[in-house]
Scaffold this active site. Structure first.
Site, PDB file in Angstrom:
ATOM      1  N   ARG A 236       0.793  -1.225   0.000  1.00  0.00           N
ATOM      2  CA  ARG A 236       0.000   0.000   0.000  1.00  0.00           C
ATOM      3  C   ARG A 236       0.827   1.276   0.000  1.00  0.00           C
ATOM      4  O   ARG A 236       0.639   2.146  -0.841  1.00  0.00           O
ATOM      5  CB  ARG A 236      -0.948   0.005   1.211  1.00  0.00           C
ATOM      6  CG  ARG A 236      -2.020  -1.038   1.150  1.00  0.00           C
ATOM      7  CD  ARG A 236      -2.809  -1.125   2.446  1.00  0.00           C
ATOM      8  NE  ARG A 236      -3.554   0.087   2.724  1.00  0.00           N
ATOM      9  CZ  ARG A 236      -4.305   0.264   3.801  1.00  0.00           C
ATOM     10  NH1 ARG A 236      -4.405  -0.693   4.692  1.00  0.00           N
ATOM     11  NH2 ARG A 236      -4.953   1.381   3.983  1.00  0.00           N
TER      12      ARG A 236
ATOM     13  N   HIS B  53      -7.445  -4.699  -7.120  1.00  0.00           N
ATOM     14  CA  HIS B  53      -7.151  -3.994  -5.868  1.00  0.00           C
ATOM     15  C   HIS B  53      -8.157  -4.377  -4.782  1.00  0.00           C
ATOM     16  O   HIS B  53      -9.340  -4.031  -4.873  1.00  0.00           O
ATOM     17  CB  HIS B  53      -7.179  -2.482  -6.091  1.00  0.00           C
ATOM     18  CG  HIS B  53      -6.474  -1.703  -5.022  1.00  0.00           C
ATOM     19  ND1 HIS B  53      -5.129  -1.832  -4.769  1.00  0.00           N
ATOM     20  CD2 HIS B  53      -6.924  -0.789  -4.132  1.00  0.00           C
ATOM     21  CE1 HIS B  53      -4.776  -1.022  -3.791  1.00  0.00           C
ATOM     22  NE2 HIS B  53      -5.852  -0.385  -3.374  1.00  0.00           N
TER      23      HIS B  53
ATOM     24  N   TYR C  27     -18.923  11.821 -11.756  1.00  0.00           N
ATOM     25  CA  TYR C  27     -19.031  13.066 -12.524  1.00  0.00           C
ATOM     26  C   TYR C  27     -17.803  13.343 -13.384  1.00  0.00           C
ATOM     27  O   TYR C  27     -17.826  14.255 -14.203  1.00  0.00           O
ATOM     28  CB  TYR C  27     -19.242  14.251 -11.572  1.00  0.00           C
ATOM     29  CG  TYR C  27     -20.502  14.169 -10.754  1.00  0.00           C
ATOM     30  CD1 TYR C  27     -21.743  14.088 -11.357  1.00  0.00           C
ATOM     31  CD2 TYR C  27     -20.443  14.168  -9.364  1.00  0.00           C
ATOM     32  CE1 TYR C  27     -22.903  14.010 -10.601  1.00  0.00           C
ATOM     33  CE2 TYR C  27     -21.597  14.095  -8.594  1.00  0.00           C
ATOM     34  CZ  TYR C  27     -22.816  14.013  -9.215  1.00  0.00           C
ATOM     35  OH  TYR C  27     -23.968  13.937  -8.465  1.00  0.00           O
TER      36      TYR C  27
END
Length: 823
Positions: free
Chosen positions: A41, A87, A130
């Protein structure tokens, strides 16, 4: 442990519980968690400079065909694909990483071409539903030739698919874009650099493997931040390049412009990671707290057409260059960046210097070129093998057709072709699958040309595979092409020191480091003189509260404030308002309240100012419990520190900076005892010392006043005392005030009880105020209004006369109390 029974289970069922040591379980679980955070990570791989989530995003977008020449797709689609395939974490982390790779103020070379609101240095981006995204051109270079066996693959989290352990990475991403991450027990914070400069250093390292750090820094002199700005001071950068750890200061790019009839400061570039809203908010807090003067308005005129533009309007009468200097010191217009080059090398976290970072990348590219060349050679060899077989067939095409026609099935035809024409199984299969249109004379010419080209390409690849120098040349040439394609000019200006930061030292010329005097009044006002007039010997005529402390300093210097809690707080002189008046006749009515400059604790009082000298006799402190301490001069690299170790319930009642070390120290106690002795009789201590006995106190008594003055001032010194009742509310009883010559009081040894300095009348049992110092003395009330003092009498233990109002502070002439500071 008791056995549990379950109603749903058979009667003869016995539950077996395995006991596990909690310490062993916690250690094992924590190690697994730490391993996951470090390797999966938080830390980047030193080869491609990517964290796992970034690598998975680029690999997935490459698989989806989201090339720069294709249309944008919903960011949510990319995030969902990454999360579903590779992931095993939340969509928020994936989208955050994706957004950062699209922000030009975060990445020196962005990898994502975002469409929509991807945020700003101050604001978060729009939701993933968006926005749209596709690969940026640089991302293509990161994933180029990944399908040519250039890197290893490993199973994904559910072992249903494969994902790359590293990308081929034609761009030295870790050095160019930097990174940041917090793991368990370690963190990384790497600064971005200019791609062209990094490539030049890499190519130099290829031809000069033993190049020194100084050689590489000729090509990479320092970071090149995405937001531009300036870097002030290069020593920390060299430390980071050498050891992997260091820091440097970032400074905004600003200039002084005429804004209407006024002058203003226009900021066009900010330090890396700093947004305009953060700067505006900090300036507003300083202005409202009166810690920053001279600003009339601040406007953020930033837009997409003109870029960053922050306009700070300056009031008339203020020097913009001097104000800009204060802004650098007190706002995020100047910030620091701590470098910590921690990355994974061969699966292990390591702290790397510049040369090590470059070498790891070069070794990776060297291996990528080898594996790519081997893959391409094998593909060409396979094709050449087929072309050779096809040409053999074309030489005797009639017999080939006859063999095929007379065969019972395809398998028999394949076997007969292999036997008659000495072909391999692949060649025979290829001939059987051949279209009839390929059996023309023109096709034969094409095949012969292809055969010749294949042999030439295989020969070139063989040379690369067997000659390391030639392979290094390929690495160097491809790096040069990367720099040419994706390189941009340097944005950040590198400066040796802060003095070089402003051309022609404009700030130094306008705000000279002239001598001045800083004052602290009895009501807590701070100010400095606007000039350095010679110190006279006359009495101050200012109709205001008395000057409690004064030090000689310089405009751009720093001073200390000593408090009743035994703390020394550092204060910049330039922050103090410059007021008219000379050192011996200051006017503090325009001073700034100390509470707006420093944060004091509840009940803490400012007692005196001092210089931050590193040599000299130091400070003298007296406490309420009769302790005296001389503090060795010491200046620490922070804003505050303790100068005495106080016992519970004790506090400092007086503090003064010594000038010669032979001054007279004077204690006055609540039961009207006065003791004075020489400062040379007190052994200096470090700041952690608790002092030594100064005056012997009677039961339930305490020190009212502590001070110091030199022997010359002592000849004309006076003692001011005011008596009252211990039952009266403090500050409400004027008391009986007496002024007596200091010469009437004989000196005694340290730690003795002293002599009586005031006689109590009926109803009096305590001194409500006391002070000793050079004459003529001036007194002031808590409001700052002056209080008249009676004439001095020759009776050292006499009673006083009624005072007009309670005395809160008393002081002698300013000029006499100024310490002599060299330079």
């Amino acid at each position: 442990m008791a056995r549990r029974t379950t109603p749903d289970l058979p009667d003869d069922f016995e539950e077996h519980i395995l006991d596990t040591d909690i310490k062993q379980e916690m250690e094992s679980s924590f190690l697994e968690y730490a391993y996951s955070v470090i390797y999966s990570r938080a830390l980047p791989d030193a080869r491609d400079g990517l964290k796992p989530v970034q690598r998975r995003i680029l690999y997935t977008m490459n698989d989806m065909g989201l090339r720069p020449d294709r249309g944008h797709v919903k960011s949510a689609r990319v995030v969902g694909e990454v999360m579903g395939r590779l992931h095993p974490h939340g969509d928020g982390a994936i989208y955050d990483a994706m957004v950062r790779m699209a922000q030009p103020w975060s990445m020196r070379v962005p990898f994502i071409d975002g469409h929509g609101n991807f945020g700003s240095p101050d604001d978060s981006p729009a939701a993933m539903r968006y926005t749209e995204a596709r690969m940026a051109p640089a991302a293509v270079a990161m994933t180029a030739s990944i399908d040519e066996d250039t890197v290893d693959f490993k199973p994904n989290y559910d072992s249903r698919e494969l994902e790359p352990t590293v990308l081929p990475a034609a761009i030295p991403n870790l050095v160019v874009n930097g990174t940041t991450g917090i793991a368990v027990g370690m963190a990384t914070n790497m600064a971005p650099h200019n791609l062209v400069e990094v490539v030049q250093a890499l190519r130099h390292l290829i031809t000069h493997p033993k190049a020194t750090l100084d050689d590489l820094m000729r090509f990479i002199p320092g970071p090149d931040l995405p937001t531009g700005g300036k870097i002030v001071g290069l020593d920390g950068i060299r430390d980071a390049y050498e050891s992997g750890r260091g820091s440097f200061k970032m400074r905004a790019t600003a200039r002084v412009e005429a804004i209407g009839r006024k002058k203003g400061i226009v900021v066009t570039e900010l330090p890396y990671g700093v947004g305009t809203e953060k700067v505006v908010e900090r300036i507003k807090v300083l202005v409202q707290g009166k810690k920053l003067q001279g600003i009339s308005d601040i406007k953020d005129l930033t837009d997409r057409e003109n870029g960053l533009r922050l306009v700070i309007e300056v009031k008339n009468g203020f020097v913009p260059e001097a104000l800009l200097e204060q802004l650098y010191r007190q706002t995020p217009l100047e910030d620091s960046f701590g470098i910590n080059n921690v990355a994974l090398v061969d699966g292990q976290p390591r702290t790397l210097g510049l040369k090590e970072l470059l070498r790891v990348f070069l070794d990776h590219r060297f291996e990528v070129i080898r594996r790519r060349s081997q893959f391409r050679r094998n593909k060409l060899a396979d094709r050449l093998h087929l072309v050779d077989g096809l040409l053999i067939a074309l030489l005797d095409i009639d017999e080939v057709i006859q063999v095929i026609r007379t065969s019972d099935d395809a398998a028999a035809a394949r076997e007969r072709l292999m036997s008659v024409f000495d072909l391999s199984q692949l060649q025979a299969e290829y001939i059987l699958d051949l279209a009839l249109r390929r059996l023309t004379k023109f096709s034969r010419i094409e095949l012969e040309k292809e055969q010749e080209e294949l042999r030439r390409q295989i020969e070139e690849l063989d040379a690369i595979l067997h000659d390391d120098k030639l392979r290094w040349k390929v690495v160097s040439d491809e790096l040069a092409e990367v720099a040419k394609t994706y390189g941009t000019p340097r944005r950040t200006v590198l400066l040796e020191s802060a003095g070089v930061a402003v051309t022609a030292s404009a700030v130094q010329l306008e705000v000279a480091d002239d001598p001045c005097y800083a004052f602290l009044s009895s009501t807590g006002l701070l100010a400095r003189t606007s000039n350095a007039e010679p110190v006279g010997s006359g009495e101050s005529r200012t109709n205001h509260d008395v000057v409690a402390s004064v030090v000689r300093t310089t405009v751009r210097g720093e001073i200390g404030v000593l408090t009743s809690r035994g703390r020394l707080l550092k204060l910049g002189v330039l922050d103090l308002p410059a007021l008219p008046g000379s050192a011996n006749d200051p006017n503090l009515q325009g001073g700034l309240p100390l509470s707006e400059m420093l944060q004091l604790e509840s009940g803490e009082r400012a007692l005196a100012l001092c210089t931050l000298a590193t040599e000299g006799p130091g400070l003298a402190l007296g406490t309420r419990q009769g302790v005296v301490k001389r503090v060795n001069p010491e200046v620490l690299g922070r804003d505050e520190w303790d100068v005495i170790r106080l016992e519970d319930g004790d506090e400092v009642v007086g503090a003064v900076e010594l000038t010669t070390g032979t001054e007279t120290l004077c204690f006055i106690t609540s039961d009207a005892q006065l003791l004075h002795f020489g400062a040379d009789g007190v052994r200096p201590q470090g700041r952690s010392g608790g002092g030594i006995a100064g005056v012997r106190l009677a039961v339930a008594q305490y020190v009212v006043s502590f001070g110091a003055f030199d022997s010359e001032a002592g000849e004309g010194a006076v003692v001011v005392t005011a008596s009252g009742s211990s039952t009266a509310l403090p500050g409400t009883e004027p008391g009986l005030v007496k002024v007596a010559p200091f010469s009437e009081y004989p000196g005694k040894g340290r730690a003795t009880g002293g002599v009586r300095c005031h006689r109590f009348l009926k109803g009096e049992d305590v001194l409500v105020f006391a002070w000793a110092g050079p004459a003529p003395a001036r007194a002031a009330a808590s409001s700052g209004a002056p209080v008249d003092l009676p004439d001095a009498t020759g009776r050292r233990d006499g009673s006083g006369v009624p005072g007009s109002q309670p005395i809160a502070a008393c002081a002698g002439p300013v000029a006499v109390r100024l310490p002599v500071v060299e330079g």
